[in-house]
Design a protein around this motif. Structure first.
Motif, short mmCIF file in Angstrom:
data_model
loop_
_atom_site.label_atom_id
_atom_site.label_comp_id
_atom_site.label_asym_id
_atom_site.label_seq_id
_atom_site.Cartn_x
_atom_site.Cartn_y
_atom_site.Cartn_z
N SER A 72 26.93 -36.33 14.55
CA SER A 72 26.75 -35.98 13.14
C SER A 72 25.46 -35.22 12.92
O SER A 72 25.12 -34.88 11.79
CB SER A 72 26.73 -37.25 12.30
OG SER A 72 27.85 -38.04 12.57
N GLY A 73 24.74 -35.02 13.98
CA GLY A 73 23.51 -34.25 13.88
C GLY A 73 22.37 -35.00 13.23
O GLY A 73 21.40 -34.40 12.78
N THR B 103 26.99 -32.69 0.81
CA THR B 103 27.65 -31.38 0.92
C THR B 103 26.77 -30.43 1.74
O THR B 103 27.28 -29.62 2.52
CB THR B 103 27.93 -30.78 -0.46
OG1 THR B 103 26.70 -30.54 -1.14
CG2 THR B 103 28.76 -31.73 -1.30
N HIS B 104 25.48 -30.57 1.57
CA HIS B 104 24.54 -29.80 2.41
C HIS B 104 24.78 -30.13 3.88
O HIS B 104 24.94 -29.24 4.72
CB HIS B 104 23.11 -30.15 2.00
CG HIS B 104 22.08 -29.94 3.04
ND1 HIS B 104 21.79 -28.68 3.57
CD2 HIS B 104 21.24 -30.81 3.67
CE1 HIS B 104 20.83 -28.81 4.47
NE2 HIS B 104 20.49 -30.08 4.56
N TRP B 105 24.88 -31.41 4.13
CA TRP B 105 25.14 -31.91 5.50
C TRP B 105 26.48 -31.40 6.00
O TRP B 105 26.62 -30.97 7.15
CB TRP B 105 25.09 -33.43 5.47
CG TRP B 105 25.54 -34.13 6.71
CD1 TRP B 105 24.98 -34.09 7.94
CD2 TRP B 105 26.66 -35.03 6.82
NE1 TRP B 105 25.66 -34.89 8.81
CE2 TRP B 105 26.69 -35.48 8.14
CE3 TRP B 105 27.62 -35.50 5.92
CZ2 TRP B 105 27.66 -36.38 8.60
CZ3 TRP B 105 28.58 -36.39 6.38
CH2 TRP B 105 28.60 -36.82 7.69
N ALA B 106 27.46 -31.41 5.11
CA ALA B 106 28.79 -30.91 5.47
C ALA B 106 28.70 -29.46 5.94
O ALA B 106 29.36 -29.07 6.90
CB ALA B 106 29.75 -31.04 4.29
N VAL B 110 29.90 -27.91 9.67
CA VAL B 110 30.82 -26.80 9.87
C VAL B 110 30.22 -25.79 10.83
O VAL B 110 30.86 -25.33 11.77
CB VAL B 110 31.15 -26.12 8.53
CG1 VAL B 110 31.95 -24.85 8.77
CG2 VAL B 110 31.95 -27.08 7.66
N GLU B 111 28.95 -25.49 10.63
CA GLU B 111 28.26 -24.56 11.55
C GLU B 111 28.37 -25.03 12.99
O GLU B 111 28.73 -24.29 13.89
CB GLU B 111 26.78 -24.47 11.18
CG GLU B 111 26.52 -23.62 9.95
CD GLU B 111 25.08 -23.73 9.52
OE1 GLU B 111 24.21 -23.98 10.38
OE2 GLU B 111 24.80 -23.59 8.30
N ASN B 112 28.04 -26.31 13.18
CA ASN B 112 28.03 -26.85 14.53
C ASN B 112 29.42 -27.00 15.13
O ASN B 112 29.57 -27.20 16.32
CB ASN B 112 27.34 -28.22 14.54
CG ASN B 112 25.89 -28.08 14.15
OD1 ASN B 112 25.33 -27.01 14.22
ND2 ASN B 112 25.29 -29.18 13.70
N THR B 113 30.42 -26.95 14.27
CA THR B 113 31.77 -27.13 14.76
C THR B 113 32.39 -25.83 15.22
O THR B 113 33.27 -25.78 16.05
CB THR B 113 32.66 -27.76 13.65
OG1 THR B 113 32.00 -28.90 13.17
CG2 THR B 113 34.00 -28.16 14.21
N THR B 114 31.86 -24.71 14.67
CA THR B 114 32.37 -23.41 15.11
C THR B 114 32.04 -23.21 16.58
O THR B 114 30.92 -23.42 17.02
CB THR B 114 31.74 -22.28 14.29
OG1 THR B 114 30.43 -22.67 13.92
CG2 THR B 114 32.54 -21.98 13.08
#
Lengths: 121, 121
Positions: A72-73, B103-106, B110-114
Motif C-alpha cells: 500500500s506504499g 483519494t490522494h492515496w488512491a 494507481v501510479e504504482n499499479t501501472t
DNA sequence: GAAATTGCTATCATTTGTGTAGCAATAGCG
DNA sequence: CGCTATTGCTACACAAATGATAGCAATTTC
C-alpha cells in the motif's frame, strides 16, 4: 490465497465498491495495522523489535501486515529496518491526534465504568 | 464469550497494556467499525438502513459493532435510529481528514499499479 | 387482523488471528 | 574455519472473528 491487500478501486473485505475511504478502512481495520504504523512513527525498527513493541504480535500476522502496508506504499525497508514511507508519514500525521484524544476518551470511559457496586478503583 | 469491547485500561485483543491508544485501535480495528462511524457521521440511521449503507454487512457483525461502539460511548440511539454521540462526533472530526487523504492515496496507488516495464510506447 | 418493517438472534462455513517451534541467512568472534 | 547469536520469516495447529442466510418477536400501517 484469499488474503489480499485492500486497494482503492478494487473490492476489498466486504466492500464491493472499492471507494478509497473504504479500502483504507479495510487496510487499517486489520489487527495491528494501526499499531504498527503508530510504533513505526517513532523510529524505524527491525522485524523482531517491531514484534516486541507490538506486544509480541505473532510473526505470521506481523509479516502479513508488513506485506500489506508495503504494497500500500505506507511502509518500506530502510537501513535501520522497517520504516514509514513518506506516504505513511502523511497518514500518521492525520492519525497522530488520536493519541491525545484516546486519553481524553479513556477519561470518559472511566467515569462510565465506575462500579456502583463493589469495585475498589 | 471471548468477544468484548476494548476499553482503555483493560487488556484487549492482543494488547495486555490497555494503553488508551491501543484500546482505541483495537476498537476501530474491527471490521466495519470505522465504516459505521463514517456512515453515521452523515445522518442517523436505522439498523437496516445502516446495514445497507455498509454494503450489506451481516446483521450479526453489525449488531456486535453497534454494541461495542455504544459501550464505548461513541454511538447511541436517538429518535431517528442510531447516531453518533457527542464523543463519537469528536472522534469523527479527527477521522474526517482521512476522506480526502484516501483519494490522494488512491492516486498514488494507481501510479504504482501501472506497469513499470511497458513505458516504451 | 394481515402485511410490512424493524431490530435483532441462531446457526454454521469461511477467514483471520494466536502461539509456538524452528529454519535459512547473515554477522561477530576466536 | 567452526561456534554462537541475531534476524527475518515460514509452518503448523488451535482459537476467535467474520460472513451469509434464515427467521422470529415486537411494532407500525393499513
Amino acid at each position: 490465497m484469499p488474503n489480499h491487500t485492500p486497494r482503492p478501486g478494487s473490492p476489498v473485505r466486504g466492500s464491493k465498491t472499492g471507494k478509497p475511504i473504504m479500502a483504507l478502512f479495510d487496510l487499517l481495520g486489520r489487527s495491528w495495522a494501526l499499531g504498527i504504523i503508530w510504533q513505526l512513527s517513532q523510529q524505524p525498527m527491525t522485524f523482531r523489535h517491531l514484534q516486541e513493541s507490538c506486544e509480541s504480535v505473532s510473526p505470521s500476522v506481523l509479516n502479513r501486515r508488513i506485506k500489506e502496508l508495503r504494497e500500500s506504499g505506507l511502509l518500506e525497508r530502510g537501513d535501520a529496518g522497517y520504516q514509514l514511507s513518506d506516504t505513511g508519514q502523511e497518514l500518521f500525521q492525520l492519525l497522530a491526534p488520536l493519541g491525545n484524544w484516546s486519553t481524553h476518551w479513556a477519561g470518559l470511559q472511566v467515569e462510565n465504568t465506575t462500579e456502583p457496586t463493589s469495585n475498589n478503583t
